[in-house]
Design a protein around this motif. Structure first.
Motif, PDB file in Angstrom:
ATOM      1  N   LEU A 145      38.579  35.557  31.805  1.00  0.00           N
ATOM      2  CA  LEU A 145      39.295  34.220  32.490  1.00  0.00           C
ATOM      3  C   LEU A 145      40.359  34.460  34.162  1.00  0.00           C
ATOM      4  O   LEU A 145      40.049  33.512  35.294  1.00  0.00           O
ATOM      5  CB  LEU A 145      39.407  33.180  31.440  1.00  0.00           C
ATOM      6  CG  LEU A 145      39.005  33.300  30.678  1.00  0.00           C
ATOM      7  CD1 LEU A 145      40.091  32.193  29.472  1.00  0.00           C
ATOM      8  CD2 LEU A 145      38.379  31.808  31.153  1.00  0.00           C
ATOM      9  N   LEU A 146      41.297  35.330  33.179  1.00  0.00           N
ATOM     10  CA  LEU A 146      41.688  35.579  35.316  1.00  0.00           C
ATOM     11  C   LEU A 146      41.419  35.893  36.113  1.00  0.00           C
ATOM     12  O   LEU A 146      41.366  35.346  37.544  1.00  0.00           O
ATOM     13  CB  LEU A 146      42.523  36.988  35.098  1.00  0.00           C
ATOM     14  CG  LEU A 146      44.125  37.756  35.808  1.00  0.00           C
ATOM     15  CD1 LEU A 146      44.726  36.653  36.595  1.00  0.00           C
ATOM     16  CD2 LEU A 146      44.882  38.641  35.560  1.00  0.00           C
ATOM     17  N   TYR A 152      37.690  32.082  42.029  1.00  0.00           N
ATOM     18  CA  TYR A 152      37.640  30.014  42.769  1.00  0.00           C
ATOM     19  C   TYR A 152      38.550  29.747  43.457  1.00  0.00           C
ATOM     20  O   TYR A 152      38.522  28.996  44.757  1.00  0.00           O
ATOM     21  CB  TYR A 152      37.399  29.397  41.332  1.00  0.00           C
ATOM     22  CG  TYR A 152      35.715  28.923  40.970  1.00  0.00           C
ATOM     23  CD1 TYR A 152      35.190  29.199  41.602  1.00  0.00           C
ATOM     24  CD2 TYR A 152      35.883  29.087  38.951  1.00  0.00           C
ATOM     25  CE1 TYR A 152      33.701  28.508  40.682  1.00  0.00           C
ATOM     26  CE2 TYR A 152      35.199  29.423  38.611  1.00  0.00           C
ATOM     27  CZ  TYR A 152      33.844  29.188  39.479  1.00  0.00           C
ATOM     28  OH  TYR A 152      32.596  29.092  38.618  1.00  0.00           O
ATOM     29  N   ARG A 153      39.225  30.550  43.368  1.00  0.00           N
ATOM     30  CA  ARG A 153      40.740  30.100  44.273  1.00  0.00           C
ATOM     31  C   ARG A 153      40.874  30.851  45.177  1.00  0.00           C
ATOM     32  O   ARG A 153      41.552  30.026  46.689  1.00  0.00           O
ATOM     33  CB  ARG A 153      42.160  30.652  42.979  1.00  0.00           C
ATOM     34  CG  ARG A 153      42.811  29.355  44.153  1.00  0.00           C
ATOM     35  CD  ARG A 153      44.486  29.950  43.224  1.00  0.00           C
ATOM     36  NE  ARG A 153      44.260  29.480  42.453  1.00  0.00           N
ATOM     37  CZ  ARG A 153      45.215  28.076  42.233  1.00  0.00           C
ATOM     38  NH1 ARG A 153      45.506  27.873  43.426  1.00  0.00           N
ATOM     39  NH2 ARG A 153      45.129  26.960  41.171  1.00  0.00           N
ATOM     40  N   LEU A 226      47.157  30.786  28.859  1.00  0.00           N
ATOM     41  CA  LEU A 226      47.526  30.830  30.298  1.00  0.00           C
ATOM     42  C   LEU A 226      46.454  30.787  31.601  1.00  0.00           C
ATOM     43  O   LEU A 226      46.157  29.844  32.064  1.00  0.00           O
ATOM     44  CB  LEU A 226      49.033  31.357  30.491  1.00  0.00           C
ATOM     45  CG  LEU A 226      49.762  31.451  32.124  1.00  0.00           C
ATOM     46  CD1 LEU A 226      50.031  30.611  32.427  1.00  0.00           C
ATOM     47  CD2 LEU A 226      50.361  32.734  32.379  1.00  0.00           C
ATOM     48  N   PHE A 227      46.173  32.090  31.301  1.00  0.00           N
ATOM     49  CA  PHE A 227      44.701  32.569  32.070  1.00  0.00           C
ATOM     50  C   PHE A 227      43.711  31.527  31.855  1.00  0.00           C
ATOM     51  O   PHE A 227      42.927  31.581  32.674  1.00  0.00           O
ATOM     52  CB  PHE A 227      44.301  33.509  31.632  1.00  0.00           C
ATOM     53  CG  PHE A 227      45.198  35.216  31.431  1.00  0.00           C
ATOM     54  CD1 PHE A 227      46.176  34.700  32.833  1.00  0.00           C
ATOM     55  CD2 PHE A 227      44.893  36.102  30.946  1.00  0.00           C
ATOM     56  CE1 PHE A 227      47.243  36.037  33.288  1.00  0.00           C
ATOM     57  CE2 PHE A 227      46.172  37.008  31.394  1.00  0.00           C
ATOM     58  CZ  PHE A 227      47.126  36.743  32.579  1.00  0.00           C
ATOM     59  N   VAL A 233      42.205  25.350  36.044  1.00  0.00           N
ATOM     60  CA  VAL A 233      42.626  24.356  37.377  1.00  0.00           C
ATOM     61  C   VAL A 233      41.937  24.845  39.129  1.00  0.00           C
ATOM     62  O   VAL A 233      41.197  24.440  40.354  1.00  0.00           O
ATOM     63  CB  VAL A 233      44.077  25.118  37.894  1.00  0.00           C
ATOM     64  CG1 VAL A 233      45.078  23.957  38.953  1.00  0.00           C
ATOM     65  CG2 VAL A 233      44.405  23.978  36.215  1.00  0.00           C
ATOM     66  N   SER A 234      42.279  26.753  39.325  1.00  0.00           N
ATOM     67  CA  SER A 234      41.127  26.877  40.142  1.00  0.00           C
ATOM     68  C   SER A 234      39.909  26.724  40.061  1.00  0.00           C
ATOM     69  O   SER A 234      39.547  26.021  41.801  1.00  0.00           O
ATOM     70  CB  SER A 234      41.539  28.211  40.055  1.00  0.00           C
ATOM     71  OG  SER A 234      42.121  29.255  39.789  1.00  0.00           O
ATOM     72  N   TYR A 235      39.139  26.125  39.295  1.00  0.00           N
ATOM     73  CA  TYR A 235      36.987  25.194  39.375  1.00  0.00           C
ATOM     74  C   TYR A 235      37.491  23.963  39.810  1.00  0.00           C
ATOM     75  O   TYR A 235      36.643  23.418  40.578  1.00  0.00           O
ATOM     76  CB  TYR A 235      36.940  25.931  38.311  1.00  0.00           C
ATOM     77  CG  TYR A 235      35.310  25.206  37.960  1.00  0.00           C
ATOM     78  CD1 TYR A 235      34.663  25.511  39.152  1.00  0.00           C
ATOM     79  CD2 TYR A 235      35.300  24.280  38.417  1.00  0.00           C
ATOM     80  CE1 TYR A 235      33.280  25.123  38.840  1.00  0.00           C
ATOM     81  CE2 TYR A 235      33.777  23.218  37.882  1.00  0.00           C
ATOM     82  CZ  TYR A 235      33.000  23.737  38.575  1.00  0.00           C
ATOM     83  OH  TYR A 235      31.810  23.118  39.044  1.00  0.00           O
TER      84      TYR A 235
END
Length: 242
Positions: A145-146, A152-153, A226-227, A233-235
């Motif tokens: 996930l990290l 994505y970011r 957290l990750f 959020v990044s997606y």
């Protein structure tokens, strides 16, 4: 979504660089660390087992975070824009990438365990081997996930650099390469709360014949939350720019 996952897994496993550096490098490092300058004896057997778990965790961690590099490259090539016009929902795309990342963890993980059993002669009760694989495989999810969040970011180049820094930093501070007993006291205390150390502790507990401790489970769930939030959020942010 199954076809999407199948496509991404085939892409990853057909990459020679992934197989050579993703699975081969942890095996090479494991064999070097455990066969050069190590005398025979009970302590050496213990070190070969502990290092096997540490290097398997290192290989799994590297494969997990590298998922982000592929996402960043897809983003630059317009592949993510094409996915957004398919019938797949956004959460299916993210879930598909997470599943793909989880599958690509297995080659590095299994390669190091095979080297431990076949080359270094690591012996454990039969039930511990599948438990070890399952726990380390499942425990790699926060790092996947990290990597997804980074992909994505960030740009492909930045993601690649950050992934290497993350892999090296987590591995050293988390005690995957060297025992925590060699660290200063303050660093040892910090290391016990890092994701890589608790990740490897899933395996070290198993090889000791114990279940993972409560601290390990709580810390891993915290990093997973957290990750995972970072990936979501990044997606969403990438949806406004891609």
């Amino acid at each position: 979504m199954f076809q999407y996952v199948k496509l991404e897994v085939r892409r990853a496993l057909r990459d020679p660089g992934f197989l050579i550096f993703g699975a081969g490098m942890p095996v090479l490092m494991y064999l070097l660390f455990t066969n050069i300058g190590v005398s025979s004896g009970p302590d050496s057997d213990e070190w070969r087992t502990a290092s096997m778990v540490g290097m398997a965790a290192y290989g799994a961690l590297g494969a997990a975070v590298s998922t982000g590099t592929g996402i960043a490259e897809d983003k630059s090539h317009g592949w993510l824009r094409q996915l957004r016009v398919t019938p797949m929902l956004p959460r299916q795309v993210v879930l598909g990438r997470a599943i793909t990342g989880s599958v690509t963890v297995l080659p590095a993980l299994c390669a190091v365990l095979l080297a431990g059993a076949l080359v270094n002669g690591v012996r454990m009760p039969l039930w511990q081997w599948p438990v070890l694989i399952v726990l380390l495989w499942a425990g790699a999810l926060p790092f996947t996930l990290l990597g997804i969040g980074n992909g994505y970011r960030l740009t492909a180049q930045t993601t690649g650099v950050l992934n290497v820094a993350t892999l090296m930093g987590f591995s050293v501070i988390g005690g995957l390469w060297f025992p925590l007993e060699l660290f200063p006291g303050w660093l040892r205390s910090v290391a016990r709360f890092t994701p890589a150390n608790r990740f490897a502790d899933l395996g070290w507990s198993t090889t000791a014949g114990n279940a993972p401790g409560l601290l390990t489970v709580v810390v891993m769930l915290g990093w997973l939350t957290l990750f995972g939030s970072y990936a979501v959020v990044s997606y969403r942010k990438s949806g406004r720019t891609v």
